[in-house]
Design an enzyme around this catalytic site. Sequence first.
Site, PDB file in Angstrom:
ATOM      1  N   GLU A 186      -5.082   2.219   2.390  1.00 26.10           N
ATOM      2  CA  GLU A 186      -5.099   0.742   3.241  1.00 26.10           C
ATOM      3  C   GLU A 186      -5.265   0.970   4.861  1.00 26.10           C
ATOM      4  O   GLU A 186      -6.147   0.405   5.338  1.00 26.10           O
ATOM      5  CB  GLU A 186      -3.937   0.006   2.904  1.00 26.10           C
ATOM      6  CG  GLU A 186      -4.030  -1.419   3.736  1.00 26.10           C
ATOM      7  CD  GLU A 186      -3.308  -1.334   5.105  1.00 26.10           C
ATOM      8  OE1 GLU A 186      -3.416  -2.528   5.634  1.00 26.10           O
ATOM      9  OE2 GLU A 186      -2.854  -0.594   5.604  1.00 26.10           O
ATOM     10  N   GLU A 187      -4.539   2.134   5.276  1.00 31.40           N
ATOM     11  CA  GLU A 187      -4.640   2.361   6.728  1.00 31.40           C
ATOM     12  C   GLU A 187      -5.710   2.644   7.358  1.00 31.40           C
ATOM     13  O   GLU A 187      -6.218   2.424   8.549  1.00 31.40           O
ATOM     14  CB  GLU A 187      -3.435   3.444   6.884  1.00 31.40           C
ATOM     15  CG  GLU A 187      -1.914   3.011   6.586  1.00 31.40           C
ATOM     16  CD  GLU A 187      -1.325   1.882   7.609  1.00 31.40           C
ATOM     17  OE1 GLU A 187      -2.284   1.494   8.310  1.00 31.40           O
ATOM     18  OE2 GLU A 187      -0.081   1.530   7.523  1.00 31.40           O
ATOM     19  N   HIS A 208       0.712  -1.222   0.043  1.00 32.25           N
ATOM     20  CA  HIS A 208       0.035   0.041   0.098  1.00 32.25           C
ATOM     21  C   HIS A 208       0.772   1.191  -0.068  1.00 32.25           C
ATOM     22  O   HIS A 208       2.017   1.469   0.698  1.00 32.25           O
ATOM     23  CB  HIS A 208      -1.043  -0.090   1.006  1.00 32.25           C
ATOM     24  CG  HIS A 208      -0.487  -0.170   2.680  1.00 32.25           C
ATOM     25  ND1 HIS A 208      -0.101   1.004   3.047  1.00 32.25           N
ATOM     26  CD2 HIS A 208      -0.088  -0.924   3.367  1.00 32.25           C
ATOM     27  CE1 HIS A 208       0.257   0.816   4.397  1.00 32.25           C
ATOM     28  NE2 HIS A 208       0.199  -0.577   4.542  1.00 32.25           N
ATOM     29  N   ASP A 227       3.385  -6.587   3.588  1.00 33.03           N
ATOM     30  CA  ASP A 227       2.850  -5.456   4.236  1.00 33.03           C
ATOM     31  C   ASP A 227       3.140  -5.671   5.827  1.00 33.03           C
ATOM     32  O   ASP A 227       2.304  -5.957   6.685  1.00 33.03           O
ATOM     33  CB  ASP A 227       1.250  -5.247   4.259  1.00 33.03           C
ATOM     34  CG  ASP A 227       1.004  -3.993   4.862  1.00 33.03           C
ATOM     35  OD1 ASP A 227       1.944  -3.053   5.463  1.00 33.03           O
ATOM     36  OD2 ASP A 227      -0.208  -3.779   5.042  1.00 33.03           O
ATOM     37  N   ASP A 241       6.203   0.879   6.991  1.00 36.83           N
ATOM     38  CA  ASP A 241       4.662   0.625   6.814  1.00 36.83           C
ATOM     39  C   ASP A 241       4.195   1.292   5.697  1.00 36.83           C
ATOM     40  O   ASP A 241       3.554   2.620   6.392  1.00 36.83           O
ATOM     41  CB  ASP A 241       3.823   0.428   8.015  1.00 36.83           C
ATOM     42  CG  ASP A 241       2.383   0.005   7.828  1.00 36.83           C
ATOM     43  OD1 ASP A 241       2.249  -0.351   6.840  1.00 36.83           O
ATOM     44  OD2 ASP A 241       1.612   0.263   8.864  1.00 36.83           O
ATOM     45  N   HIS A 288       3.143   2.226  13.136  1.00 38.23           N
ATOM     46  CA  HIS A 288       2.306   3.247  13.207  1.00 38.23           C
ATOM     47  C   HIS A 288       2.823   4.458  14.183  1.00 38.23           C
ATOM     48  O   HIS A 288       1.892   5.108  14.861  1.00 38.23           O
ATOM     49  CB  HIS A 288       0.833   2.808  13.756  1.00 38.23           C
ATOM     50  CG  HIS A 288       0.017   2.133  12.747  1.00 38.23           C
ATOM     51  ND1 HIS A 288      -1.258   1.495  12.974  1.00 38.23           N
ATOM     52  CD2 HIS A 288       0.412   1.744  11.596  1.00 38.23           C
ATOM     53  CE1 HIS A 288      -1.465   0.968  12.038  1.00 38.23           C
ATOM     54  NE2 HIS A 288      -0.543   0.997  11.091  1.00 38.23           N
TER      55      HIS A 288
END
Length: 459
Positions: free
Chosen positions: A326-327, A281, A352, A293, A423
Amino acid sequence: MKISSFRVLGLLLCSAVLPSAPVFAQAPPGSSDVASLRAQALGDTVAWDIVEGITTEVGPRPAASPKEALAREWAVAELKSLGFANVRSEPYTMKAWVRGEERAQVVAPFEQPLVIATLGNSGSTGPKGLDAEVVLFSDLAALTAAPDGSLKGKIAYVTHTMKANQDGSGYGPYGQVRRAGPNIAAKKGASAILIRSIGTDSHRVAHTGVTTFEPGVTPIPAAALSIPDADNIERMAKRGKPLRVHLLLTPKILENQPSGNVIAEVPGSDPDAGIIVVAGHLDSWDQGTGAVDDGAGIAIVAAAAKRIMDAGQPRRTIRILWAGAEEVGGDGARAYFARHSSEKHVLAMESDFGADRVWRVNFALPESAKAVQERISAALAPLGIVVGHDKAGDGADIEPLIASGVSGIDLGQEGTRYFDLHHTPDDTLDKIDPAQLAQNVAAWVTVLAVAANAQEPLR
């Protein structure tokens, strides 16, 4: 077309095959062509160049933001420069969540600032914030068991005991504290919710991530505490005095914002053989630069596909999907499926889970592809990759394809430190080891070299 040395060898070994046929279609398991590609990929620098480029030139790429739009422009230019065919952006629109201000402070019994990160889809406290007593819960089950209405005017706080492990399997159950906790707290009457970050580090950085509210449930302010701050307020609570926090969160929702997927292809020689989708992504959270990520993931799949392309035309088309959004819930995956579901997809794979080495492979292939599975397993073994026993098909960007019956192969990466970075502001390029990144490319090249040229049906 330039013919590589391993292709010449394959043609000599299989003189009955036309020279234009894909070399790997004729090669036996463990043959020198696959081994050569695998060995060469261990020196790959293309993946590093991609993730270095996007983190340096674009940086954080929140879904449906101007920076995600810049990332799509960057991606189209990059994939074209690498020589892929049919490179394009496929747009769609969606709601965009914007973080706003975020501050928190313990005001009683011991005044101290807190490090927090607002959760995606959080509600707002308003510009003045709110000041309320905190009610602590030992886990999500305890919050769920609280009587309806018992949290009116209170801030719920939920902790958990997530630990690091190799396969990252704790993220599923413990991640529910973030994904479902705010909705549950809102239904109990809470004015806001704080959670212990869904992470395994001990750094004073908070882990963001998306949460979801049911239709009809008004979103409440929701944020994650850094793990040291979570530990601190839990110690404060043990003193037996009421715990009060001042919380300021000012996120907002923007309607009908542009997002999109970026597509590129290595066209196959046999249209009837179907399409292999390799996905990652393009978007990221806004705190770091989206290196782990999922800058690493999009880099790995593109670098592997390029090596297959440079080796000669494969039998099956390999389609690179750099998905948007995506997130915040997989909007890009759904948009891709809505546009392309009628096409003949036979295999879907996603990267991912960072950039650390691949250690395991799982399959979800039909019985007709058992020999393909065996060849892939044997070819991956020299990379230290073992065969797992779980069913493949993991990844939000391929989820609709897998749900429709498309086969899957998962290359599982070492995940012990992934949730230290996930994140957070620590998701930056310096956390990537170039040698481990190249090992990922080698694993992906190995799988694609076999699967893209196999004569057996994959679905």
